[in-house]
Design an enzyme around this catalytic site. Structure first.
Site, short mmCIF file in Angstrom:
data_model
loop_
_atom_site.label_atom_id
_atom_site.label_comp_id
_atom_site.label_asym_id
_atom_site.label_seq_id
_atom_site.Cartn_x
_atom_site.Cartn_y
_atom_site.Cartn_z
N GLN A 124 3.43 0.27 -10.59
CA GLN A 124 1.96 -0.13 -10.89
C GLN A 124 1.72 0.80 -12.30
O GLN A 124 0.67 0.37 -12.80
CB GLN A 124 1.18 0.58 -9.71
N CYS A 180 -6.32 -1.06 6.53
CA CYS A 180 -6.43 -2.18 6.41
C CYS A 180 -7.90 -2.16 5.75
O CYS A 180 -8.82 -1.23 5.68
CB CYS A 180 -6.66 -2.82 7.92
N SER A 186 9.97 3.13 -1.74
CA SER A 186 11.12 3.70 -2.16
C SER A 186 12.38 3.55 -1.41
O SER A 186 13.53 3.51 -1.91
CB SER A 186 10.84 5.01 -2.39
N SER A 188 1.00 -1.17 0.09
CA SER A 188 0.04 0.06 -0.06
C SER A 188 1.01 1.26 -0.09
O SER A 188 1.93 1.04 -0.19
CB SER A 188 -1.10 0.06 1.18
N GLU A 217 7.50 2.77 -8.70
CA GLU A 217 5.88 3.35 -9.41
C GLU A 217 5.69 2.22 -10.32
O GLU A 217 5.09 2.51 -11.48
CB GLU A 217 6.10 4.65 -10.02
#
Ligand SMILES: [Zn+2]
Length: 189
Positions: free
Chosen positions: A87, A179, A16, A10, A85
Site C-alpha cells: 500500500q 466489517c 505476511s 484488511s 506493505e
C-alpha cells in the site's frame, strides 16, 4: 508471460504469512525469490514478520527506490519478486513492478492493505488495483463473523480515531479490522 498480482486485505488477514508461504514454495522448488517491504525510516534491510511466527529477511523500499533498477541489477536475477506493505508503493513504483513482469518476465506478487482508517485507498493499492493482472482478496474476519474489509484506527483507550495522517508509526495494535457496518458504527459512537 509473467504477471503482476495484488493480494489485498484488511489488517490481520494473514498477508505476511501468505507471502512467506509463497516464498517457501518458490524456494522449495529451487527458485530464487527477492523480498521487499516498506521502510518508514532509512533502513535498507528489514524483516517480514507474520503474526503466526514466520519471518524472513527483506530489502526495504523507500519512496525514492527504483524497483525496476534494483531488481534487474540483481545477479543472479530472482525468479519471483514478493512485495509486502504494498500500500506504500508510489504509483511510479507500481508501474516499475509491472515493467518487471512485462519486460523482464519476472512474476511480481504484492501484498497490501486496500484502504486506510478513513476508508480511502492507499496510493500503492489504488495503482495496483488499476493495473495488476490478477487481484486476490485475502479475507479477515470481523468480531461479528462477517468479512472484515475496513481498518478502524483506535487510540490507547480503544476509542475510534477519525482524523490524522494516513500512516502513523505505531503497531498493528492501533487498528481493528471490521466489517463495514461495524466500522461505521464505531465511527459514529
Ligand atoms: Zn462486523
Amino acid at each position: 508471460m509473467a504477471r503482476l498480482y495484488f493480494y489485498y486485505a484488511s489488517m490481520n488477514a494473514g498477508k505476511s504469512s501468505t507471502l512467506l508461504q509463497a516464498d517457501f514454495n518458490y524456494r522449495e522448488r529451487g527458485m530464487r525469490t527477492m523480498l521487499w517491504t516498506a521502510s518508514l525510516d532509512t533502513r535498507s534491510q528489514s524483516k517480514i514478520r507474520s503474526r503466526i511466527g514466520l519471518e524472513a529477511d527483506a530489502h526495504c523500499y523507500t519512496p525514492e527506490t527504483d524497483l525496476w533498477s534494483e531488481v534487474t541489477r540483481a545477479d543472479p536475477a530472482p525468479d519471483c519478486v514478493l512485495v509486502d506493505e504494498a500500500q506504500f508503493l508510489s504509483r511510479e513504483q507500481a508501474w516499475q513492478l509491472a515493467r518487471l513482469a512485462d519486460e523482464a518476465d519476472i512474476p511480481v506478487v504484492c501484498y497490501g492493505l486496500r484502504t486506510d482508517f478513513q476508508g480511502e485507498l492507499f496510493p500503492g493499492s489504488a495503482a495496483l488495483l488499476g493495473i495488476a493482472d490478477k487481484l486476490v482478496e485475502l479475507k479477515g474476519v470481523c468480531h461479528c463473523g462477517r468479512k472484515a474489509t475496513m481498518n478502524l484506527r483506535v487510540d490507547k483507550a480503544g476509542d475510534a480515531v477519525t482524523t490524522g495522517a494516513q500512516t502513523e508509526i505505531g503497531g498493528n495494535d492501533r487498528y481493528v479490522a471490521l466489517c463495514r457496518r461495524h466500522f461505521v458504527e464505531a465511527l459514529e459512537a
